[in-house]
Motif scaffolding. Structure first.
Motif, short mmCIF file in Angstrom:
data_model
loop_
_atom_site.label_atom_id
_atom_site.label_comp_id
_atom_site.label_asym_id
_atom_site.label_seq_id
_atom_site.Cartn_x
_atom_site.Cartn_y
_atom_site.Cartn_z
N THR A 1 0.87 -1.18 0.00
CA THR A 1 0.00 0.00 0.00
C THR A 1 0.90 1.23 0.00
O THR A 1 1.80 1.34 0.85
CB THR A 1 -0.90 0.04 1.24
OG1 THR A 1 -1.69 -1.14 1.28
CG2 THR A 1 -1.82 1.26 1.19
N ALA A 2 0.66 2.14 -0.95
CA ALA A 2 1.51 3.32 -1.04
C ALA A 2 0.80 4.41 -1.83
O ALA A 2 -0.16 4.14 -2.57
CB ALA A 2 2.85 2.99 -1.69
N ILE B 1 9.49 10.26 -6.26
CA ILE B 1 9.12 8.87 -6.52
C ILE B 1 9.42 7.93 -5.36
O ILE B 1 8.69 6.95 -5.14
CB ILE B 1 9.85 8.37 -7.79
CG1 ILE B 1 9.30 9.12 -9.01
CG2 ILE B 1 9.71 6.87 -7.99
CD1 ILE B 1 10.08 8.92 -10.27
N LYS B 2 10.43 8.20 -4.59
CA LYS B 2 10.87 7.26 -3.55
C LYS B 2 9.73 6.89 -2.61
O LYS B 2 9.01 7.75 -2.11
CB LYS B 2 12.03 7.85 -2.75
CG LYS B 2 12.67 6.84 -1.79
CD LYS B 2 13.92 7.41 -1.15
CE LYS B 2 14.59 6.36 -0.25
NZ LYS B 2 15.83 6.89 0.38
N GLY B 3 9.58 5.57 -2.39
CA GLY B 3 8.57 5.08 -1.46
C GLY B 3 7.17 4.98 -2.03
O GLY B 3 6.24 4.59 -1.33
N LYS B 4 7.01 5.31 -3.31
CA LYS B 4 5.68 5.32 -3.92
C LYS B 4 5.56 4.24 -5.00
O LYS B 4 6.54 3.64 -5.44
CB LYS B 4 5.38 6.69 -4.52
CG LYS B 4 5.39 7.82 -3.50
CD LYS B 4 5.03 9.15 -4.14
CE LYS B 4 4.98 10.26 -3.10
NZ LYS B 4 6.32 10.60 -2.57
N TYR C 1 14.68 5.06 -8.90
CA TYR C 1 14.36 6.26 -8.12
C TYR C 1 13.66 5.93 -6.80
O TYR C 1 13.08 6.78 -6.16
CB TYR C 1 13.48 7.20 -8.96
CG TYR C 1 14.16 7.67 -10.22
CD1 TYR C 1 15.20 8.59 -10.18
CD2 TYR C 1 13.78 7.16 -11.46
CE1 TYR C 1 15.84 9.01 -11.34
CE2 TYR C 1 14.39 7.58 -12.63
CZ TYR C 1 15.42 8.50 -12.56
OH TYR C 1 16.06 8.92 -13.72
N GLY C 2 13.71 4.65 -6.41
CA GLY C 2 13.19 4.26 -5.11
C GLY C 2 11.74 3.88 -5.06
O GLY C 2 11.16 3.76 -3.96
N ALA C 3 11.11 3.64 -6.20
CA ALA C 3 9.71 3.19 -6.21
C ALA C 3 9.61 1.82 -5.55
O ALA C 3 10.54 1.01 -5.62
CB ALA C 3 9.18 3.13 -7.63
N PRO D 1 -2.05 13.03 -1.64
CA PRO D 1 -1.97 12.19 -0.44
C PRO D 1 -3.26 11.43 -0.13
O PRO D 1 -3.25 10.46 0.62
CB PRO D 1 -1.65 13.19 0.67
CG PRO D 1 -1.03 14.35 -0.03
CD PRO D 1 -1.73 14.43 -1.35
N LEU D 2 -4.40 11.88 -0.66
CA LEU D 2 -5.67 11.23 -0.38
C LEU D 2 -5.84 9.91 -1.14
O LEU D 2 -6.66 9.08 -0.77
CB LEU D 2 -6.84 12.16 -0.71
CG LEU D 2 -6.94 13.44 0.13
CD1 LEU D 2 -8.11 14.27 -0.35
CD2 LEU D 2 -7.10 13.09 1.61
#
Length: 462
Positions: free
Chosen positions: A125-126, A145-148, A184-186, A239-240
């Protein structure tokens, strides 16, 4: 001067007689295919009795056994298996995905991309970042992008008349997108299905992980779901909106499999070969009817037509059912490697891997304008009555392309049926026997048999 006129007249009469003979033989091919054709019933068995045939699967193994028995039953001069090691990727339990909009969860259809890794057991979930191209991904960079989860939403370009060009242009997102996002950390990648259709059938297909880059799970999302997700991202603050997906795929050790090869020996040049082929493996969402069941049954039907009409080729003609086109290309590589090792002389290879739709013609890879002009002058009039006379420069096919590396003199040819419906079905759960038309399939087999005959009789160094 008179001798010159007489010589020209003799040449003209000889060419006219040759064309008349060609026309008679070609008509026999079409009559045989349309009245006694067996490709459709062979396809029915392949789809309904065997089904999906992903490399390394029990279905692929059954398909090899059936294919050899089929070729043996036709009494070809030689039928054999060519061993090849292939990847073994399995999808596992059905994927799950939904868009999270505040407290709401909206289910959407996805399909894991071939060669993808699984998500963690509880899924991912991200927040999600939408991009329309790899260039846009690069512009956003790691800070965004990182973490998404990256959502590749570059749409199929509807302006292409030949839909294969649209597929090629959009396909880079699926092939290269997940690894590019991972740089890019996706944490995951969702790719819009590569199709001009708007529906809820996600299109699978392979992705390619880059060495040295962390692998992230990747899946295709249906085009209707992609539009819904894109609209929600546009209308609400980022963010929603979150995305959840779970998939259970894994890559197992490589498995021994086989190309299946049938051959009619040439009466004059038994050591010169013309190959016609398609790929026996398929993706696992359906029956692999158009991709590429139609291609393999057309290929064997070509040899059956030659035998049934009593045509004795000058050169040896092979039908090849290649294994592992979809997620590794090992069968095509093996066939080319063995042909080079055996020092075989290959005149031409024809691939049929664009579906079993109405034949339109053939594309000739790396053909010069001068050669194309000669091919059209010699062959177009003979194919025109059957509406398969579009002879153009273009690609050939994944499985026969390795032959060019080992046998530079070979001419590579792609069978080109009508392309408008293919990518509605390609790599989806909709690729089933019921979506193949018997008459179209048999017309295609006759067109390919005709091209094999013309090359056998006249060559391509015209």
């Amino acid at each position: 001067m008179m001798k010159r006129y007489l010589l020209l007249a003799a040449l003209f009469l000889s060419a006219t007689a040759s064309q008349a003979q060609d026309s008679v033989i070609i008509r026999k091919f079409y009559d045989e295919a349309l009245v006694n054709g067996q490709a459709y019933e062979n396809l029915r068995y392949l789809c309904k009795k065997i089904g999906q045939r992903l490399s390394g699967s029990p279905g692929a193994e059954k398909a090899v056994t059936w294919s050899k028995k089929l070729m043996d039953s036709y009494g070809f001069d030689k039928v054999y298996l060519q061993e090849v090691m292939v990847p073994h990727w399995v999808r596992g339990a059905k994927e799950q995905a939904y868009i999270i909009d505040g407290s709401k969860k909206i289910s959407v259809p996805i399909a894991a991309l071939g060669s993808s890794i699984a998500t963690p057991a509880n899924g991912i979930t991200a927040n999600i970042v939408e991009v329309k191209s790899l260039k846009e991904l690069e512009t956003l960079g790691e800070s965004i992008i990182k973490g998404k989860i990256v959502f590749f939403n570059g749409a199929f370009d509807q302006r292409f008349i030949e839909t294969g060009s649209g597929y090629g242009a959009a396909g880079i997102q699926r092939f290269a997108g997940p690894s590019a996002a991972a740089k890019y950390g996706a944490v995951g990648a969702i790719v819009r299905s590569i199709t001009p259709a708007l529906d809820d059938y996600p299109h699978t297909g392979g992705t390619v992980y880059v060495d040295g880059v962390k692998k992230i799970p990747a899946a295709a999302i249906s085009t209707l779901a992609a539009n819904k997700l894109s609209n929600m991202l546009r209308l609400r603050k980022l963010p929603l909106i979150k995305f959840y997906f779970k998939q259970n795929c894994q890559t197992l050790p490589d498995v021994k499999s086989y190309n299946v090869i049938g051959e009619i020996k040439g009466s004059e040049n038994p050591n010169k070969f013309i190959t016609v082929g398609g790929h026996l493996d398929s993706w696992d969402l359906a029956e692999g009817a158009h991709d590429d069941g139609t291609g393999v049954v057309q290929s064997v039907e070509v040899l059956r037509i030659l035998k049934a009409t009593g045509y004795k080729p000058k050169n040896s003609i092979r039908a090849v059912f290649f294994m592992n086109e979809e997620n590794g290309h090992k069968g095509g590589l093996k066939y080319a490697e063995q042909a080079a090792a055996d020092k075989e002389e290959h005149i031409a290879a024809i691939e049929t891997d664009e579906g079993g739709f109405t034949p339109r013609g053939f594309s000739f890879e790396d053909a010069s304008p001068a050669l194309l002009k000669q091919i059209n002058a010699k062959f177009k009039g003979l194919l025109e009555p059957y509406e398969a006379d579009r002879l153009v420069a273009g690609g050939s096919g994944t499985d026969i392309e390795p032959l060019k590396e080992t046998i530079p003199s070979i001419k590579l040819i792609g069978f080109r049926p009508d392309s408008q419906r293919y990518f509605d079905i390609h790599h989806t759960a909709n690729d089933v026997f019921e979506n193949v038309n018997k008459r179209e399939l048999h017309l295609g087999a006759a067109a390919i048999a005709t091209m094999v005959y013309l090359i056998d009789q006249h060559g391509l160094n015209l």
